[in-house]
Enzyme design. Structure first.
Site, PDB file in Angstrom:
ATOM      1  N   TYR A 257      31.060  34.301  42.083  1.00  0.00           N
ATOM      2  CA  TYR A 257      31.269  35.715  41.741  1.00  0.00           C
ATOM      3  C   TYR A 257      29.975  36.396  41.292  1.00  0.00           C
ATOM      4  O   TYR A 257      29.629  37.486  41.761  1.00  0.00           O
ATOM      5  CB  TYR A 257      32.327  35.834  40.649  1.00  0.00           C
ATOM      6  CG  TYR A 257      32.510  37.248  40.148  1.00  0.00           C
ATOM      7  CD1 TYR A 257      33.328  38.145  40.829  1.00  0.00           C
ATOM      8  CD2 TYR A 257      31.836  37.690  39.012  1.00  0.00           C
ATOM      9  CE1 TYR A 257      33.474  39.446  40.382  1.00  0.00           C
ATOM     10  CE2 TYR A 257      31.983  38.988  38.563  1.00  0.00           C
ATOM     11  CZ  TYR A 257      32.798  39.866  39.245  1.00  0.00           C
ATOM     12  OH  TYR A 257      32.942  41.152  38.813  1.00  0.00           O
TER      13      TYR A 257
ATOM     14  N   ASP B 122      39.751  36.997  44.390  1.00  0.00           N
ATOM     15  CA  ASP B 122      40.410  38.296  44.546  1.00  0.00           C
ATOM     16  C   ASP B 122      39.401  39.420  44.733  1.00  0.00           C
ATOM     17  O   ASP B 122      39.672  40.413  45.404  1.00  0.00           O
ATOM     18  CB  ASP B 122      41.274  38.579  43.318  1.00  0.00           C
ATOM     19  CG  ASP B 122      40.515  38.313  42.025  1.00  0.00           C
ATOM     20  OD1 ASP B 122      40.378  37.127  41.663  1.00  0.00           O
ATOM     21  OD2 ASP B 122      40.074  39.288  41.386  1.00  0.00           O
TER      22      ASP B 122
ATOM     23  N   LYS C   5      45.978  31.803  40.041  1.00  0.00           N
ATOM     24  CA  LYS C   5      45.898  33.114  39.390  1.00  0.00           C
ATOM     25  C   LYS C   5      46.071  34.204  40.440  1.00  0.00           C
ATOM     26  O   LYS C   5      45.272  34.303  41.368  1.00  0.00           O
ATOM     27  CB  LYS C   5      44.552  33.288  38.689  1.00  0.00           C
ATOM     28  CG  LYS C   5      44.427  34.615  37.961  1.00  0.00           C
ATOM     29  CD  LYS C   5      42.972  34.997  37.725  1.00  0.00           C
ATOM     30  CE  LYS C   5      42.277  35.301  39.023  1.00  0.00           C
ATOM     31  NZ  LYS C   5      40.896  35.849  38.836  1.00  0.00           N
TER      32      LYS C   5
END
Length: 524
Positions: free
Chosen positions: A262, A297, A369
């Site tokens: 990320y 995500d 998640k």
């Protein structure tokens, strides 16, 4: 048996490719350390506070060692030697370095065996405190009983830790299982951890050890009132990734945002720095019993969720393998994905269902998640509430582990207390009414959902095999994830990466490797 009729051989191929990618990364990072890793050692040894200019003492001491050209050897040896020579505490040594009254390399040198004995004593004390926190969490969960999954996960983000406490207590009373205190914008790019309780932030509240302690105490108090254990989440990412992992372990946080890629993709942090830091941070999280949340995500905020679905799965495989190499069990891997397809897409709900069910089947023990719709929220609160309801339906139908609840006012403003209440109320309604729906569902072998999952798995396998052939660094430079390109020498933080000297010594890492049953690293 796979409800989606997924090819187990294809899953094995994908996992083998991801394993080879992770091995290649580990061979690179095990020969390196960073300023953040060394600051983490000091924090776990007990060094805290700031100097007269407000600079954190772990930064001051690491910079002092760096200026002497000795950081490739690690910071533990000179610190332990100073303790032996002065008879001072860790804190007193750090303060003396900060005041300029002590040079760690101008003291008499103790025998190596004595230095290692002292450093090992500090390392054992640090891990003992982390073990006690983990045991306390387990005791409280046993006392109250654990909540059914998906856990209801909400965010507070006022900028003021004391206002966050008010909102977090309200959310817990409304039914939340996990409270995440979102960080102040840009903290991931700070190469230091702010100190003390904070009452100002930008879009969130600074992650500090004092703030962790304040929120932990508040959630324990409201948990006792409610007869439930309320989990606390924060952000273990950015340039201080392992330091925040250590602070979380010391203050009994339960969940940490902690992705391998990320920071590289979305914060332009150098990939060498990030990958070294993530490994040490995950070792600490693994030992502390912290569930990590990965950030796949986010890929879908810059790339199309239908076209890029296979990149999410490929990244989940890589995150899984890198987490294994840090000693983390599957039960602590909150691998991320999201409900981010365009709601105007025909059969979009079926495609979302395929993606979520596929992840559930491929990572059966991971507390996945699941992130709510954000990209296609328009500000129409009634439509947004329906989108969140569909997201919650997929969550309960596919057995997700952690459900970050969507807010009807997404794209308008930071949620207010009553909006969080409506979101929790809607999720509880759907999860209760459809609790065992997943056990009743089968999918047509040649139906839209099964064929979509098989397609995504095949594409992810192909991508992983391509990455294996060129290496992860080159793949990131090509922009295979999130349509973002990064180079091995670009981004922020590369100046904080060092090749380890033959004499490198990190007793915290050595002890964690023993405790987590990890293979001893190869010498530099």
């Amino acid at each position: 048996m796979s409800k989606l009729h997924l090819d187990s051989n294809m899953i094995d191929r994908a996992r083998r490719a991801a394993s080879a990618i992770a091995d290649d990364v580990v061979r690179f990072i095990e020969r390196r350390t960073t300023v953040a890793v060394e600051r983490t050692v000091l924090r776990l040894f007990g060094l805290d506070g700031v100097d007269a200019d407000g600079v954190p003492l772990p930064n001051v001491v690491v910079d002092h060692v760096k200026e002497q050209g000795r950081l490739p050897e690690g910071v533990a040896r000179p610190l332990a030697n100073a303790l032996l020579q002065t008879g001072w505490s860790v804190q007193e040594v750090g303060e003396a370095v900060a005041s300029g009254s002590l040079n760690l390399f101008e003291t008499e040198q103790a025998p190596e065996a004595k230095i290692r004995e002292k450093a090992a004593e500090l390392a054992h004390a640090a891990l003992r405190r982390i073990r006690e926190n983990r045991r306390r969490r387990e005791q409280l969960i046993e006392k109250y009983g654990d909540r059914p999954q998906p856990y209801l996960y909400v965010i507070v983000a006022s900028g003021n830790i004391y206002e966050d406490v008010v909102q977090a207590r309200a959310a817990a009373r409304q039914g939340a299982d996990i409270i995440a205190v979102i960080r102040s914008t840009g903290q991931s790019l700070l190469d230091y951890v702010p100190y003390g309780p904070t009452t100002e932030g930008f879009g969130g509240t600074y992650a500090t050890q004092a703030n962790f302690q304040i929120m932990r105490q508040a959630l324990d108090e409201v948990g006792e009132e409610l007869g439930r254990y309320i989990r606390l989440c924060n952000y273990c990412s950015g340039l201080c990734m392992p330091e925040i992992a250590a602070m979380g372990a010391l203050e009994r946080l339960d969940v940490m945002l902690n992705d391998a890629l990320y920071g590289i993709l979305f914060r332009d942090i150098n990939m060498q720095r990030t990958l070294v830091d993530q490994n040490f941070s995950r070792m600490i999280n693994a030992y502390a019993g912290v569930i990590i949340n990965t950030g796949e995500d986010n890929y879908l905020t810059t790339a199309d969720a239908v076209e890029a679905a296979h990149t999410v799965l490929a990244s989940q495989f890589i995150n899984e393998q890198l987490a294994f190499r840090a000693g983390m069990p599957e039960e602590q891997m909150g691998l991320g994905h999201a409900f981010e397809m365009n709601p105007d897409l025909e059969d979009g709900f079926l495609l979302e269902l395929a993606q979520a069910q596929m992840a559930r089947e491929i990572f059966p023990r991971a507390p996945l998640k699941y992130m709510p719709p954000t990209k296609h929220m328009t500000g129409n609160i009634f439509r947004g509430h329906v989108q969140d309801a569909l997201f919650n339906m997929v969550g309960i139908m596919t057995g997700q582990g952690i459900q970050l609840l969507g807010m009807m006012t997404e794209a308008i403003h930071t949620p207010l207390i009553h909006e969080r209440h409506l979101s929790i109320e809607a999720a509880k309604y759907i999860f209760t009414n459809a609790r065992h729906l997943q056990d009743e569902i089968e999918f047509k072998k040649d139906g839209i959902i099964a064929r979509r999952a098989q397609q995504v798995l095949a594409e992810a396998t192909g991508l992983l095999e391509e990455i294996r052939s060129i290496g992860l660094f080159a793949a990131l430079a090509k922009g295979v994830f999130a349509d973002v390109k990064r180079t091995p020498t670009g981004g922020k933080g590369l100046e904080g990466v060092f090749e380890r000297a033959d004499s490198y010594y990190n007793p915290i890492e050595e002890l964690l490797r023993q405790e987590l049953h990890l293979a001893k690293e190869e010498s530099a």
